[in-house]
Design a protein around this motif. Structure first.
Motif, PDB file in Angstrom:
ATOM      1  N   VAL A 176     -55.145  85.506  85.736  1.00 28.92           N
ATOM      2  CA  VAL A 176     -54.834  84.671  84.461  1.00 28.92           C
ATOM      3  C   VAL A 176     -55.093  85.727  83.127  1.00 28.92           C
ATOM      4  N   CYS A 177     -54.779  85.527  82.023  1.00 31.50           N
ATOM      5  CA  CYS A 177     -55.198  86.295  80.930  1.00 31.50           C
ATOM      6  C   CYS A 177     -56.523  85.955  80.403  1.00 31.50           C
ATOM      7  N   GLU A 178     -57.675  86.271  81.011  1.00 28.33           N
ATOM      8  CA  GLU A 178     -58.998  85.819  80.567  1.00 28.33           C
ATOM      9  C   GLU A 178     -59.483  86.678  79.478  1.00 28.33           C
ATOM     10  N   ILE A 179     -60.234  86.171  78.384  1.00 26.66           N
ATOM     11  CA  ILE A 179     -60.190  87.072  77.254  1.00 26.66           C
ATOM     12  C   ILE A 179     -61.242  88.358  77.610  1.00 26.66           C
ATOM     13  N   LEU A 180     -62.376  88.067  78.449  1.00 30.92           N
ATOM     14  CA  LEU A 180     -62.928  89.406  78.790  1.00 30.92           C
ATOM     15  C   LEU A 180     -62.291  90.267  79.585  1.00 30.92           C
ATOM     16  N   VAL A 181     -61.256  90.109  80.601  1.00 27.28           N
ATOM     17  CA  VAL A 181     -60.455  90.872  80.940  1.00 27.28           C
ATOM     18  C   VAL A 181     -59.519  91.847  80.134  1.00 27.28           C
ATOM     19  N   VAL A 182     -58.879  90.787  79.129  1.00 30.66           N
ATOM     20  CA  VAL A 182     -57.798  91.388  78.198  1.00 30.66           C
ATOM     21  C   VAL A 182     -58.698  92.270  77.358  1.00 30.66           C
ATOM     22  N   MET A 183     -59.936  92.074  76.952  1.00 29.18           N
ATOM     23  CA  MET A 183     -60.513  93.044  76.064  1.00 29.18           C
ATOM     24  C   MET A 183     -60.897  94.277  76.555  1.00 29.18           C
ATOM     25  N   GLU A 184     -60.992  94.356  78.159  1.00 21.73           N
ATOM     26  CA  GLU A 184     -61.074  95.724  78.649  1.00 21.73           C
ATOM     27  C   GLU A 184     -60.108  96.904  78.643  1.00 21.73           C
ATOM     28  N   VAL A 185     -58.782  96.293  78.051  1.00 21.85           N
ATOM     29  CA  VAL A 185     -57.741  97.192  78.018  1.00 21.85           C
ATOM     30  C   VAL A 185     -57.350  97.565  76.418  1.00 21.85           C
ATOM     31  N   ALA A 186     -58.097  96.944  75.667  1.00 18.41           N
ATOM     32  CA  ALA A 186     -58.067  96.861  74.171  1.00 18.41           C
ATOM     33  C   ALA A 186     -58.790  97.964  73.828  1.00 18.41           C
ATOM     34  N   CYS A 187     -58.342  98.871  72.632  1.00 16.86           N
ATOM     35  CA  CYS A 187     -58.966  99.702  72.124  1.00 16.86           C
ATOM     36  C   CYS A 187     -59.476  99.703  70.640  1.00 16.86           C
ATOM     37  N   GLY A 188     -60.208 100.601  69.995  1.00 13.36           N
ATOM     38  CA  GLY A 188     -60.694 100.334  68.493  1.00 13.36           C
ATOM     39  C   GLY A 188     -61.871  99.792  68.657  1.00 13.36           C
ATOM     40  N   ASP A 189     -62.507  99.416  67.559  1.00 17.05           N
ATOM     41  CA  ASP A 189     -63.756  98.906  67.472  1.00 17.05           C
ATOM     42  C   ASP A 189     -63.852  97.421  67.834  1.00 17.05           C
ATOM     43  N   LEU A 190     -64.415  97.258  68.906  1.00 16.49           N
ATOM     44  CA  LEU A 190     -64.332  95.841  69.755  1.00 16.49           C
ATOM     45  C   LEU A 190     -65.775  95.249  69.547  1.00 16.49           C
ATOM     46  N   ARG A 191     -66.786  95.513  68.360  1.00 15.94           N
ATOM     47  CA  ARG A 191     -68.062  95.230  68.191  1.00 15.94           C
ATOM     48  C   ARG A 191     -68.072  93.693  67.980  1.00 15.94           C
ATOM     49  N   PHE A 192     -66.868  93.522  66.694  1.00 14.29           N
ATOM     50  CA  PHE A 192     -66.638  91.982  66.236  1.00 14.29           C
ATOM     51  C   PHE A 192     -66.478  91.148  67.471  1.00 14.29           C
ATOM     52  N   TYR A 193     -65.448  91.521  68.457  1.00 11.32           N
ATOM     53  CA  TYR A 193     -65.136  90.660  69.469  1.00 11.32           C
ATOM     54  C   TYR A 193     -66.396  90.265  70.313  1.00 11.32           C
ATOM     55  N   LYS A 194     -66.923  91.420  70.769  1.00  9.95           N
ATOM     56  CA  LYS A 194     -67.838  91.188  71.840  1.00  9.95           C
ATOM     57  C   LYS A 194     -69.062  90.491  71.143  1.00  9.95           C
ATOM     58  N   ILE A 195     -69.545  90.603  69.948  1.00 10.16           N
ATOM     59  CA  ILE A 195     -70.574  89.893  69.278  1.00 10.16           C
ATOM     60  C   ILE A 195     -70.127  88.463  69.204  1.00 10.16           C
ATOM     61  N   THR A 196     -69.134  88.232  68.683  1.00 10.64           N
ATOM     62  CA  THR A 196     -68.577  86.850  68.186  1.00 10.64           C
ATOM     63  C   THR A 196     -68.556  86.215  69.835  1.00 10.64           C
ATOM     64  N   ILE A 197     -67.684  86.572  70.695  1.00 10.23           N
ATOM     65  CA  ILE A 197     -67.759  86.149  72.073  1.00 10.23           C
ATOM     66  C   ILE A 197     -69.354  85.799  72.548  1.00 10.23           C
ATOM     67  N   PHE A 198     -70.241  86.665  72.523  1.00  5.43           N
ATOM     68  CA  PHE A 198     -71.413  86.507  72.954  1.00  5.43           C
ATOM     69  C   PHE A 198     -72.311  85.410  72.241  1.00  5.43           C
ATOM     70  N   VAL A 199     -71.837  85.407  70.814  1.00  4.00           N
ATOM     71  CA  VAL A 199     -72.516  84.320  70.087  1.00  4.00           C
ATOM     72  C   VAL A 199     -72.008  82.940  70.515  1.00  4.00           C
ATOM     73  N   ILE A 200     -70.752  82.844  70.690  1.00  5.52           N
ATOM     74  CA  ILE A 200     -69.938  81.294  70.933  1.00  5.52           C
ATOM     75  C   ILE A 200     -70.551  81.172  72.294  1.00  5.52           C
ATOM     76  N   SER A 201     -70.625  82.018  73.322  1.00  4.26           N
ATOM     77  CA  SER A 201     -71.292  81.634  74.515  1.00  4.26           C
ATOM     78  C   SER A 201     -72.347  81.073  74.547  1.00  4.26           C
ATOM     79  N   VAL A 202     -73.313  81.537  73.747  1.00  4.87           N
ATOM     80  CA  VAL A 202     -74.753  81.145  73.811  1.00  4.87           C
ATOM     81  C   VAL A 202     -74.441  79.752  73.131  1.00  4.87           C
ATOM     82  N   LEU A 203     -73.908  79.637  71.975  1.00  4.36           N
ATOM     83  CA  LEU A 203     -73.679  78.313  71.267  1.00  4.36           C
ATOM     84  C   LEU A 203     -73.044  77.284  72.241  1.00  4.36           C
TER      85      LEU A 203
END
Length: 311
Positions: A176-203
């Protein structure tokens, strides 16, 4: 959800679980059975609550929310998984993948919050039984529901509304298209996505889990003060069902979103299989097998349905 013009692929390929034909046949039978049990079990549980007046309480109202959520969660992944079992190329369009990713992320956040709400409901019911109907009135339940579903949507929209550029291949080692797996094939600056997902996960993982733990500390203290053995048994029974679901869902979700995912990327699909496929199957069984009120409602429905019509 708009796709950037620089995206290099038009579709993704989901690797699934196995290319071996006998294994695929076995998986198809297992997943089909699990989906049938998920649909029938959760619909039957919702019908039991709606039909039976004795189940018209906040606890079963939120349980219906959980069953409805499980129906959406499993329907968002299992039908596509069943189609892909016998497909040589398990393709999904980028638009379809992003929609699936966003829905899955949204429903996952909603379930985290819902399990915390259900713990709060049990806390009020056991800690303040005489004031339960006043505190957890229907207006309060509806307000909590609106905040829960709309707040989850707002949180899930933060990392999934910004377009991604995909240039690292189009194979996703998942079913299935899980957000963490989809990000593995994305390029560019992914810091925003990774930080946002981590913060939301903590929250949405640590905060509700901490709330659940504190709630159950007070619940256990209150249960131990109940003089009636039958009262203690009933209270433990309803809490045990909820705690079983909490351990299953939060354990796998925290491993998925707060662990070192790069060190076990190939295991992500097996982890998500537990909370995305197995848990929706087990939820109605857990709550029905350990709950006499639900079992009585089931028996009444079965008895009525088995009576021949005489008109």
């Amino acid at each position: 959800m708009d796709i950037d013009n620089h995206t290099l692929f038009k579709e993704f390929i989901l690797t699934g679980f196995s290319q071996d034909l006998p294994t695929r046949i076995l998986l198809f039978v297992i997943f089909l059975l699990m989906y049938a049990l998920t649909i029938s079990g959760n619909i039957f549980l919702i019908c039991a609550v709606v039909i039976s007046p004795q189940l018209h309480t906040p606890m079963y109202y939120f349980l219906c929310n959980l069953s409805f959520l499980d129906l959406l969660y499993s329907t968002g992944s299992l039908p596509k998984m069943l189609l892909d079992v016998f497909s040589k190329k398990r393709r999904i369009s980028i638009i379809g993948c992003l929609v699936q990713m966003r829905i899955g992320f949204y429903l996952g956040i909603t379930e985290c919050i819902l399990l915390a709400v259900m713990a709060y409901d049990r806390y009020i019911a056991i800690r303040f039984p005489l004031h339960y109907t006043i505190i957890m009135n229907w207006r309060t339940c509806k307000i909590i529901t609106v905040i829960m579903w709309s707040g989850s949507y707002a949180l899930s929209s933060i990392p999934t509304s910004t377009p991604l550029v995909f240039c690292r291949g189009n194979k996703l080692d998942h079913f299935v298209c899980e957000i963490l797996v989809v990000m593995e094939v994305a390029c560019g600056d992914l810091r925003f996505y990774k930080i946002t997902i981590f913060v939301i996960s903590v929250l949405v993982l640590l905060s509700p889990l901490a709330f659940i733990v504190v709630s159950y500390i007070f619940i256990i203290i209150s249960i131990l003060n109940i003089h009636s053995a039958g009262g203690r048994s009933k209270a433990f029974s309803t809490c045990a069902s909820h705690l079983t679901v909490v351990f299953m869902f939060y354990g796998t979700s925290m491993t998925m979103y707060m662990g070192q995912t790069k060190s076990f990327t190939t295991s992500l699909k097996y982890i998500s299989l537990v909370y995305g496929v197995v848990t929706p199957v087990l939820n109605p069984l857990i709550y029905s097998l350990r709950n006499n009120e639900v079992k009585e409602a089931f028996l009444k429905i079965l008895t009525k349905s088995s009576v021949p019509w005489t008109g």
